[in-house]
Each structure stands twice: as structure tokens, then as C-alpha cells.
Design a protein around this motif. Structure first.
Motif, PDB file in Angstrom:
ATOM      1  N   ARG A  68      49.375  70.261  20.564  1.00  0.00           N
ATOM      2  CA  ARG A  68      47.958  69.960  20.756  1.00  0.00           C
ATOM      3  C   ARG A  68      47.701  69.391  22.149  1.00  0.00           C
ATOM      4  O   ARG A  68      46.748  69.771  22.813  1.00  0.00           O
ATOM      5  N   ASP A  69      48.557  68.476  22.600  1.00  0.00           N
ATOM      6  CA  ASP A  69      48.406  67.917  23.944  1.00  0.00           C
ATOM      7  C   ASP A  69      48.467  69.008  25.009  1.00  0.00           C
ATOM      8  O   ASP A  69      47.691  69.015  25.955  1.00  0.00           O
ATOM      9  N   ARG A  70      49.405  69.920  24.842  1.00  0.00           N
ATOM     10  CA  ARG A  70      49.541  71.014  25.812  1.00  0.00           C
ATOM     11  C   ARG A  70      48.333  71.952  25.719  1.00  0.00           C
ATOM     12  O   ARG A  70      47.879  72.476  26.741  1.00  0.00           O
ATOM     13  N   ALA A  71      47.802  72.149  24.517  1.00  0.00           N
ATOM     14  CA  ALA A  71      46.611  72.995  24.344  1.00  0.00           C
ATOM     15  C   ALA A  71      45.419  72.401  25.089  1.00  0.00           C
ATOM     16  O   ALA A  71      44.657  73.115  25.740  1.00  0.00           O
ATOM     17  N   VAL A  72      45.277  71.080  25.034  1.00  0.00           N
ATOM     18  CA  VAL A  72      44.190  70.407  25.749  1.00  0.00           C
ATOM     19  C   VAL A  72      44.370  70.580  27.250  1.00  0.00           C
ATOM     20  O   VAL A  72      43.418  70.886  27.976  1.00  0.00           O
ATOM     21  N   PHE A  73      45.598  70.422  27.732  1.00  0.00           N
ATOM     22  CA  PHE A  73      45.876  70.614  29.150  1.00  0.00           C
ATOM     23  C   PHE A  73      45.554  72.043  29.569  1.00  0.00           C
ATOM     24  O   PHE A  73      44.900  72.278  30.587  1.00  0.00           O
ATOM     25  N   GLU A  74      46.020  73.002  28.793  1.00  0.00           N
ATOM     26  CA  GLU A  74      45.784  74.419  29.113  1.00  0.00           C
ATOM     27  C   GLU A  74      44.289  74.742  29.101  1.00  0.00           C
ATOM     28  O   GLU A  74      43.794  75.455  29.971  1.00  0.00           O
ATOM     29  N   ALA A  75      43.565  74.200  28.117  1.00  0.00           N
ATOM     30  CA  ALA A  75      42.125  74.446  28.023  1.00  0.00           C
ATOM     31  C   ALA A  75      41.394  73.830  29.212  1.00  0.00           C
ATOM     32  O   ALA A  75      40.500  74.455  29.804  1.00  0.00           O
ATOM     33  N   SER A  76      41.754  72.619  29.561  1.00  0.00           N
ATOM     34  CA  SER A  76      41.136  71.946  30.702  1.00  0.00           C
ATOM     35  C   SER A  76      41.367  72.747  31.983  1.00  0.00           C
ATOM     36  O   SER A  76      40.439  72.977  32.769  1.00  0.00           O
ATOM     37  N   SER A  77      42.587  73.193  32.185  1.00  0.00           N
ATOM     38  CA  SER A  77      42.917  73.986  33.370  1.00  0.00           C
ATOM     39  C   SER A  77      42.173  75.315  33.372  1.00  0.00           C
ATOM     40  O   SER A  77      41.623  75.734  34.393  1.00  0.00           O
ATOM     41  N   ALA A  78      42.148  75.987  32.216  1.00  0.00           N
ATOM     42  CA  ALA A  78      41.490  77.296  32.123  1.00  0.00           C
ATOM     43  C   ALA A  78      39.989  77.184  32.400  1.00  0.00           C
ATOM     44  O   ALA A  78      39.424  77.985  33.146  1.00  0.00           O
ATOM     45  N   LEU A  79      39.337  76.164  31.826  1.00  0.00           N
ATOM     46  CA  LEU A  79      37.899  76.006  32.032  1.00  0.00           C
ATOM     47  C   LEU A  79      37.593  75.606  33.472  1.00  0.00           C
ATOM     48  O   LEU A  79      36.646  76.100  34.079  1.00  0.00           O
ATOM     49  N   THR A  80      38.407  74.734  34.045  1.00  0.00           N
ATOM     50  CA  THR A  80      38.210  74.331  35.446  1.00  0.00           C
ATOM     51  C   THR A  80      38.353  75.539  36.364  1.00  0.00           C
ATOM     52  O   THR A  80      37.518  75.764  37.248  1.00  0.00           O
TER      53      THR A  80
END
Length: 169
Positions: free
Chosen positions: A60-72
Motif C-alpha cells: 500500500r505504501d508503494r502504491a501511494v508513492f507510485e500514484a503520487s509520482s504518476a499523477l505528478t
């Protein structure tokens, strides 16, 4: 092999402050940049927008990181700027997403939500009796939960114009 190292699909919802809905062209560009099913929903009542999409990650932590990076990255490519967000919730695809932390706001976000200057937002936070207490004070200033500020907004009786000047007798 540890269970948490298995790559899974996560559904992520990112909450942002929205002065106005994104133009259809920008919605299409962000959807294309994020590749896959993307839902962009406006909540005009609260002055927020949410973008829901899927990412693949081991935790889940990595999913949040990946989502944040993808949206940015998607926002930079399509809008030429980032979309500052207030909070992220994530859950395994098909499950219930849970918020990692409450959505937090500072004076800049509060000014956008209330439609006032940053100085007026600070004045309200410091002097208005109904304004919520901050949940933390950082070097950049106090932070409040989005929910508490939205509750204040629902009760706030906005008065137009400047108060009359006091006359000196």
C-alpha cells in the motif's frame, strides 16, 4: 518469498483542491497520461476534486508513492504544472480504499476553499471563534484537517466588504 513482495493492483483516490473543474481537454490528457480507467469527479460543494485510478505495486505504501509520482508526472506533462493534493486513499483493487492520513490544509488551501486572500485565511484561523484548531504547527505554519475547515465553511457567515473605520472623537 514474502507475501508483501507480490505485485498487486491497487485502486487509489487522490483528493485535490479545485477552484474550478478541469477543462475537458485537460481531463482527457490526464486520463491518457495515467493510462487505464480513470475517474475524475468534482465536488463543487466542498471545492475539491478526486482522481481515481489504478497502480501496480507490492504494498500500500508503494502504491501511494507510485500514484503520487504518476499523477505528478501526468499533470506536468498535460498542464505544465503539478496538482497539489490534499490526501490519498488506497486499497486493493476490488476492495475498500482506506485513507492513510486525514487530508490536511494550510493557509493557501484554506484561502482557495473560502475564496479569500491568504492573509484573510490566516486572520480567520487566528481570530474567528468557530475556526478549528490546527492539528499540527510546522515550520511553514499551522495545518488543519480538510474536514474541519469544510465544517467551518458550512457554518461561516460571510460578511461582505471591509468593516467601517472607527472614528476618533
Amino acid at each position: 518469498m514474502r507475501r508483501d513482495s507480490i505485485v498487486q493492483t491497487w485502486q487509489v483516490e487522490v483528493t485535490l483542491i479545485s477552484r474550478a473543474p478541469l477543462a475537458e481537454e485537460h481531463r482527457d490528457r490526464i486520463t491518457t497520461a495515467l493510462s487505464g480507467p480513470v475517474i475524475i469527479a468534482d465536488d463543487n460543494r466542498n471545492g475539491t476534486m478526486s482522481i481515481t485510478f489504478r497502480v501496480r505495486a507490492e504494498s500500500r505504501d508503494r502504491a501511494v508513492f507510485e500514484a503520487s509520482s504518476a499523477l505528478t508526472d501526468a499533470a506536468r506533462q498535460t498542464l505544465g504544472d503539478i496538482l497539489p493534493f490534499l490526501g490519498i486513499s488506497a486499497g486493493r483493487d476490488g476492495g475498500t480504499a482506506s485513507e492513510l492520513a486525514p487530508s490536511l490544509v494550510g493557509y493557501i488551501e484554506i484561502s482557495t476553499l473560502l475564496g479569500v486572500s491568504r492573509q484573510r485565511a490566516r486572520e480567520l484561523a487566528e481570530k474567528h471563534g468557530l475556526f478549528p484548531a490546527p492539528v499540527a504547527r510546522l515550520a511553514t505554519g499551522p495545518v488543519f484537517t480538510l474536514e474541519s475547515v469544510q465544517e467551518f465553511l458550512s457554518k461561516w457567515e460571510r460578511k461582505g466588504g471591509r468593516p467601517p473605520k472607527k472614528r476618533v472623537s
